[in-house]
Design an enzyme around this catalytic site. Sequence first.
Site, PDB file in Angstrom:
ATOM      1  N   GLY A 248     -54.753  -0.673   9.590  1.00  0.00           N
ATOM      2  CA  GLY A 248     -55.177  -2.081   8.931  1.00  0.00           C
ATOM      3  C   GLY A 248     -55.078  -3.130   9.781  1.00  0.00           C
TER       4      GLY A 248
ATOM      5  N   GLY B   1     -50.696   1.719  11.665  1.00  0.00           N
ATOM      6  CA  GLY B   1     -49.547   1.318  12.196  1.00  0.00           C
ATOM      7  C   GLY B   1     -49.645   0.649  13.668  1.00  0.00           C
TER       8      GLY B   1
ATOM      9  CE1 TYR C  49     -42.770  -7.312   5.701  1.00  0.00           C
ATOM     10  CE2 TYR C  49     -44.566  -8.603   6.321  1.00  0.00           C
ATOM     11  CZ  TYR C  49     -44.054  -7.518   5.777  1.00  0.00           C
ATOM     12  OH  TYR C  49     -44.855  -6.978   4.812  1.00  0.00           O
TER      13      TYR C  49
ATOM     14  CB  CYS D  12     -39.470 -26.466  -4.278  1.00  0.00           C
ATOM     15  SG  CYS D  12     -40.380 -27.949  -4.482  1.00  0.00           S
TER      16      CYS D  12
HETATM   17  C1  LIG Z   1     -49.717   0.012   5.340  1.00  0.00           C
HETATM   18  C2  LIG Z   1     -50.131   1.328   5.465  1.00  0.00           C
HETATM   19  C3  LIG Z   1     -51.183   1.559   6.463  1.00  0.00           C
HETATM   20  C4  LIG Z   1     -51.740   0.448   7.339  1.00  0.00           C
HETATM   21  O1  LIG Z   1     -50.854  -0.179   8.135  1.00  0.00           O
HETATM   22  P1  LIG Z   1     -51.141  -1.057   9.339  1.00  0.00           P
HETATM   23  O2  LIG Z   1     -50.024  -1.252  10.093  1.00  0.00           O
HETATM   24  O3  LIG Z   1     -51.695  -2.430   8.782  1.00  0.00           O
HETATM   25  O4  LIG Z   1     -52.091  -0.321  10.287  1.00  0.00           O
HETATM   26  C5  LIG Z   1     -51.694   2.698   6.530  1.00  0.00           C
HETATM   27  N1  LIG Z   1     -51.511   3.861   5.952  1.00  0.00           N
HETATM   28  C6  LIG Z   1     -50.454   3.599   4.814  1.00  0.00           C
HETATM   29  C7  LIG Z   1     -50.050   4.761   3.967  1.00  0.00           C
HETATM   30  C8  LIG Z   1     -49.936   2.272   4.610  1.00  0.00           C
HETATM   31  O5  LIG Z   1     -49.035   2.067   3.571  1.00  0.00           O
END
Ligand SMILES: *Cc1c(COP(=O)(O)O)cnc(C)c1O
Length: 419
Positions: A277, A239, A318, A345
């Site tokens: 991520g 996150g 988003y 489209c």
């Molecule tokens: C999507 C997700 C992440 C990664 O989130 P980021 O914002 O890309 O760091 C990590 N853990 C879980 C369980 C997720 O669903």
Amino acid sequence: MSFFEYKNGILHAENISLTKIADAVGTPCYVYSRAAFETQWQSLDSAFGDYPHTICYAVKSNSNIAVLNILAKLGSGFDVVSEGELRRVLLAGGDPAKVVFSGVAKSWSELEFAISQGVNSINVESISELERVQEVAQSLGKIASIAIRVNPDVDPETHPYISTGMDEAKFGVPMGAAFDAYIKANAMPNIEVHGIACHIGSQITKTSPFSDSLEIVLQMVKRLADNQIYIKQLDLGGGLGIDYQGETPPTAKEYVDAMLDGTKAHGIDLPIAIEPGRYISGNSGLLLTKVEYLKRNDRKAFAIVDAGMNDLLRPSLYQAHHAIWPVTKNTAIESEVFDVVGPVCESADVLGYDRELTIQAGDLISVMSAGAYGFVMSANYNSRLKPAEVIVDGDQVHVVRQREQFEDLVKGEQIIEEE
Ligand SMILES: *Cc1c(COP(=O)(O)O)cnc(C)c1O
């Protein structure tokens, strides 16, 4: 430090100009920087210092096997949300003992596969899932290592579609029920209680939501210990946000320090896993696209490009903002404000509204910060072929996914044979 910079007026990925990549590979095309991935991963790793930790890269943000392989070579763990992602990790040389398996809807066969592979933790999201994990492990004659993914009901102050840790979300087990789930799990013969997990959302730009949820997690760890259930790992989710348009998210050090301060305050020194991520992949890639036409009506000017919402969904899904840069700085013409739109489209097929650009038809432009939730969300809508993916490593260009061909598009389809 950015690995995408102008050199002599031309945007480069590391040492390679994007014009050269477009010539060789065509457009649209995702371009990643190997050094960017490595730098981001290492910044988190080094922020932990000697503190025991595992960085479980969230595969869903960018799952190309070449990316996974680069991170596996650094010693990364992985956070997966499906059997497909777990298989990608294995194909890329990742270690299943460093894999955490998240997701609300794990099927029987996915659990069978993950337990047989000996993943580090199955992050269980409901009591019914817990019961299924026990049954699957029993049928395999194995012990499944689990964590309960708790929902701390903390507001990550981000877009509602990427908030996961509030009480209206489908994710995680509410704190009250989580305690009971641990009591239950602890009594199950084929379950080993390994950790506690939480993930509250994405693109978080402050440390406070992380500290707040950690605090709630640590209260639970203590309560469990009082009941002779000893947690062995804290999985604090992903996150951490990135800079798309001037946001100032915490640095890796600030983010990790916030967590280490939290554990220290409680005298807890358990190993920590995190699931970043976007922080690793987001600013490690861009989407390279070509302007097909410029079009003007009474109210607006449009730059119509050869990449659309099927290639990069985030702006449509988003209202996400991606910076858009011309690949070649052109001083000979006037700038103009364009909506940058794709070929699909749908009126929602917009990569960016009201962008001041100095461009002509035929020019290349780059949609920045597209390394996370870019290619992985791409689709074939309008029977468009998914773009190629390229990794630049210094002065080397590696095509790590070929552009799709028409044959890929209709693979598995069949006309009904008349009797
Ligand atoms: C999507 C997700 C992440 C990664 O989130 P980021 O914002 O890309 O760091 C990590 N853990 C879980 C369980 C997720 O669903």
